[in-house]
Write an enzyme that holds these catalytic residues in place. Structure first.
Site, PDB file in Angstrom:
ATOM      1  CE1 TYR A  29       4.431   9.842  -3.612  1.00  0.00           C
ATOM      2  CE2 TYR A  29       5.609   9.291  -1.596  1.00  0.00           C
ATOM      3  CZ  TYR A  29       5.537   9.316  -2.980  1.00  0.00           C
ATOM      4  OH  TYR A  29       6.574   8.804  -3.724  1.00  0.00           O
ATOM      5  CG  HIS A  88       8.294  13.234  -6.717  1.00  0.00           C
ATOM      6  ND1 HIS A  88       7.243  13.228  -5.839  1.00  0.00           N
ATOM      7  CD2 HIS A  88       8.357  11.970  -7.191  1.00  0.00           C
ATOM      8  CE1 HIS A  88       6.698  12.021  -5.802  1.00  0.00           C
ATOM      9  NE2 HIS A  88       7.354  11.243  -6.622  1.00  0.00           N
ATOM     10  CB  SER A 126       7.045   0.471  -7.397  1.00  0.00           C
ATOM     11  OG  SER A 126       6.317   1.662  -7.161  1.00  0.00           O
ATOM     12  N   PRO A 127       9.498  -1.621  -5.437  1.00  0.00           N
ATOM     13  CG  PRO A 127      10.520  -2.095  -3.378  1.00  0.00           C
ATOM     14  CD  PRO A 127       9.703  -1.050  -4.085  1.00  0.00           C
ATOM     15  NE  ARG A 176       3.149   2.071  -9.607  1.00  0.00           N
ATOM     16  CZ  ARG A 176       3.227   3.278  -9.036  1.00  0.00           C
ATOM     17  NH1 ARG A 176       2.587   3.530  -7.923  1.00  0.00           N
ATOM     18  NH2 ARG A 176       3.968   4.231  -9.586  1.00  0.00           N
TER      19      ARG A 176
HETATM   20  N1  LIG Z   1       9.582   8.461  -6.833  1.00  0.00           N
HETATM   21  C1  LIG Z   1       8.431   8.051  -7.314  1.00  0.00           C
HETATM   22  O1  LIG Z   1       7.943   8.544  -8.342  1.00  0.00           O
HETATM   23  C2  LIG Z   1       7.699   6.949  -6.608  1.00  0.00           C
HETATM   24  C3  LIG Z   1       6.625   6.287  -7.236  1.00  0.00           C
HETATM   25  C4  LIG Z   1       5.993   5.248  -6.553  1.00  0.00           C
HETATM   26  C5  LIG Z   1       6.420   4.886  -5.290  1.00  0.00           C
HETATM   27  N2  LIG Z   1       7.457   5.558  -4.694  1.00  0.00           N
HETATM   28  C6  LIG Z   1       7.932   5.209  -3.341  1.00  0.00           C
HETATM   29  O2  LIG Z   1       8.209   3.819  -3.278  1.00  0.00           O
HETATM   30  C7  LIG Z   1       7.489   3.223  -2.203  1.00  0.00           C
HETATM   31  C8  LIG Z   1       7.128   1.779  -2.528  1.00  0.00           C
HETATM   32  O3  LIG Z   1       6.448   1.698  -3.752  1.00  0.00           O
HETATM   33  P1  LIG Z   1       4.942   1.208  -3.890  1.00  0.00           P
HETATM   34  O4  LIG Z   1       4.264   1.298  -2.586  1.00  0.00           O
HETATM   35  O5  LIG Z   1       4.401   1.902  -5.074  1.00  0.00           O
HETATM   36  O6  LIG Z   1       5.062  -0.304  -4.367  1.00  0.00           O
HETATM   37  P2  LIG Z   1       5.645  -1.657  -3.767  1.00  0.00           P
HETATM   38  O7  LIG Z   1       6.463  -1.403  -2.571  1.00  0.00           O
HETATM   39  O8  LIG Z   1       6.215  -2.371  -4.917  1.00  0.00           O
HETATM   40  O9  LIG Z   1       4.283  -2.407  -3.374  1.00  0.00           O
HETATM   41  C9  LIG Z   1       3.397  -1.900  -2.438  1.00  0.00           C
HETATM   42  C10 LIG Z   1       2.116  -2.682  -2.547  1.00  0.00           C
HETATM   43  O10 LIG Z   1       2.387  -4.053  -2.269  1.00  0.00           O
HETATM   44  C11 LIG Z   1       1.651  -4.508  -1.152  1.00  0.00           C
HETATM   45  N3  LIG Z   1       2.606  -5.295  -0.338  1.00  0.00           N
HETATM   46  C12 LIG Z   1       3.720  -4.854   0.294  1.00  0.00           C
HETATM   47  N4  LIG Z   1       4.349  -5.884   0.902  1.00  0.00           N
HETATM   48  C13 LIG Z   1       3.630  -6.985   0.645  1.00  0.00           C
HETATM   49  C14 LIG Z   1       3.768  -8.334   0.994  1.00  0.00           C
HETATM   50  N5  LIG Z   1       4.774  -8.765   1.737  1.00  0.00           N
HETATM   51  N6  LIG Z   1       2.825  -9.222   0.556  1.00  0.00           N
HETATM   52  C15 LIG Z   1       1.781  -8.793  -0.199  1.00  0.00           C
HETATM   53  N7  LIG Z   1       1.604  -7.525  -0.573  1.00  0.00           N
HETATM   54  C16 LIG Z   1       2.520  -6.622  -0.150  1.00  0.00           C
HETATM   55  C17 LIG Z   1       1.128  -3.280  -0.454  1.00  0.00           C
HETATM   56  O11 LIG Z   1      -0.143  -3.521   0.056  1.00  0.00           O
HETATM   57  P3  LIG Z   1      -0.445  -3.511   1.644  1.00  0.00           P
HETATM   58  O12 LIG Z   1      -0.267  -2.099   2.089  1.00  0.00           O
HETATM   59  O13 LIG Z   1      -1.845  -3.972   1.718  1.00  0.00           O
HETATM   60  O14 LIG Z   1       0.534  -4.439   2.270  1.00  0.00           O
HETATM   61  C18 LIG Z   1       1.050  -2.249  -1.585  1.00  0.00           C
HETATM   62  O15 LIG Z   1      -0.190  -2.316  -2.227  1.00  0.00           O
HETATM   63  C19 LIG Z   1       6.292   4.155  -2.022  1.00  0.00           C
HETATM   64  O16 LIG Z   1       5.696   4.020  -0.748  1.00  0.00           O
HETATM   65  C20 LIG Z   1       6.904   5.498  -2.252  1.00  0.00           C
HETATM   66  O17 LIG Z   1       7.538   5.952  -1.062  1.00  0.00           O
HETATM   67  C21 LIG Z   1       8.099   6.564  -5.352  1.00  0.00           C
END
Ligand SMILES: NC(=O)c1ccc[n+]([C@@H]2O[C@H](COP(=O)([O-])OP(=O)(O)OC[C@H]3O[C@@H](n4cnc5c(N)ncnc54)[C@H](OP(=O)(O)O)[C@@H]3O)[C@@H](O)[C@H]2O)c1
Length: 330
Positions: A59, A126, A205-206, A209
């Site tokens: 990241y 990863h 990404s719960p 995304r």
């Molecule tokens: N192992 C892997 O390959 C992998 C891949 C992807 C992600 N991850 C991990 O999983 C974590 C979470 O996944 P993610 O960030 O991809 O997706 P996510 O948690 O499903 O969604 C994040 C997105 O949703 C928005 N958001 C969050 N809460 C919200 C709410 N209450 N209302 C409206 N929008 C909201 C955020 O924007 P704002 O910031 O503008 O709120 C951001 O754009 C990552 O940070 C990372 O640590 C791991």
């Protein structure tokens, strides 16, 4: 510091808050960031009782680990479970994964240095390297644990077969795969393996995304560096369909008296006490909103209703751009 409900990281003896904080977005993956605001967000998460921060050396090419290091400098480190990852090359030079033992060791040293810490609490591979037997990669991780450099072992985007083989070498504390209402078939298969082995399941990404929150960005307005621009779920042909799924979540959330993001997270949390989602946000108000999901109690009938409103496979678009699909769930 507030106390949130706790869940166990497998049989590692480590407990964490039932929701962690995904920190990927704090390194520009989803648009502009401001480090001071990000550090304040991390502090707000800790003050609210979040005890697990999820990072990776990928990241921001190390930026994320440095940021977490800064945020946790001094006494802030106490009681926080720092999770980070190695071995995702992101397609550099046509390669997606490196699981060679010597690479595991050098990656860990580099992560510790960036974090400014002596130990990583939860260390993930990863991406699984199809060219290196998982036993060899895990063997290197075990040595790191024996040296006190990591406390617990974990895998990302691992298939049930890989998880079983790895767990034979050393107990795996957690498996992190994508899992949300939108994309859940592989996650469901994964849990059939992790659960009987006593391994925690960490859905990444719960919110799909961000999509399941109903706040769906228009890809045309996003910066080129914003990864959503390249995700098929946001592609023109798929977006309207996926928006209609979010609208179904929204309708149930209205009835339940919570926000769609809270309903989507509550549904993930309701899949079992071994499930520890890590939603990501850059905003303190959304952090508080997401933690509110812990107070949304769903009956079995409500879980079933949400499941059938957005049935498995309902989302349009693959989880990642086509070129990356073969590097997942190995
Ligand atoms: N192992 C892997 O390959 C992998 C891949 C992807 C992600 N991850 C991990 O999983 C974590 C979470 O996944 P993610 O960030 O991809 O997706 P996510 O948690 O499903 O969604 C994040 C997105 O949703 C928005 N958001 C969050 N809460 C919200 C709410 N209450 N209302 C409206 N929008 C909201 C955020 O924007 P704002 O910031 O503008 O709120 C951001 O754009 C990552 O940070 C990372 O640590 C791991």
């Amino acid at each position: 510091m507030a106390q949130l409900p706790q869940r166990a990281l497998g049989k590692s003896g480590i407990n964490v808050s039932a929701l962690g904080l995904g920190c990927m977005g704090l390194s520009g993956v989803y648009g502009e960031v401001d480090d001071n605001a990000s550090i304040a967000l991390i502090h707000a998460a800790l003050d609210s009782g979040v005890t697990m921060l999820d990072s990776s050396d990928l990241y921001g090419n190390g930026h994320n680990e440095q940021l977490i290091g800064k945020a946790l400098a001094g006494s802030r480190r106490n009681g926080v479970i720092v999770a980070t990852k190695f071995g995702n090359l992101g397609g550099k030079g046509g390669k997606f994964a490196d699981g060679r033992p010597e690479f595991v060791v050098s990656s860990c040293e580099a992560s510790l240095k960036r974090l400014g810490m002596d130990v990583i609490d939860l260390y993930y591979q990863h991406r699984i390297d199809p060219n290196v037997p998982i036993e060899d990669t895990i063997g290197a991780m075990v040595k790191l644990k024996e040296q006190g450099k990591i406390r617990a072992l974990a895998l990302c985007e691992a298939s049930p077969e890989t998880i079983r083989r790895a767990h034979k070498v050393h107990p795996i504390a957690a498996v992190q795969n994508e899992y949300s209402l939108m994309y859940r078939q592989e996650g469901e298969e994964t849990m059939k393996t992790t659960r009987p082995l006593g391994i925690a399941f960490v859905p990444y990404s719960p919110l799909g995304r961000g999509m399941m929150s109903g706040h769906i960005a228009d890809p045309a307005t996003l910066a080129d560096s914003d990864s959503r621009k390249r995700h098929p779920r946001y592609a023109k042909d798929n977006l309207e369909h996926n928006r209609s799924l979010a609208q179904k979540v929204d309708a149930i959330a209205k009835r339940k008296g919570c926000t769609p993001a809270q309903l989507a997270l509550a549904w993930v949390l309701a899949q079992g006490d071994d499930v520890i989602p890590i939603p990501g946000t850059k905003r303190k108000d959304r952090l508080a909103e997401n933690l509110g999901a812990l107070n949304v109690k769903l009956s079995a009938a409500e879980v079933a209703e949400i499941s059938s409103a957005v049935p498995p496979g309902a989302a349009k678009g693959t989880r990642y751009p086509e070129g990356q699909m073969a590097s997942l769930y190995i």
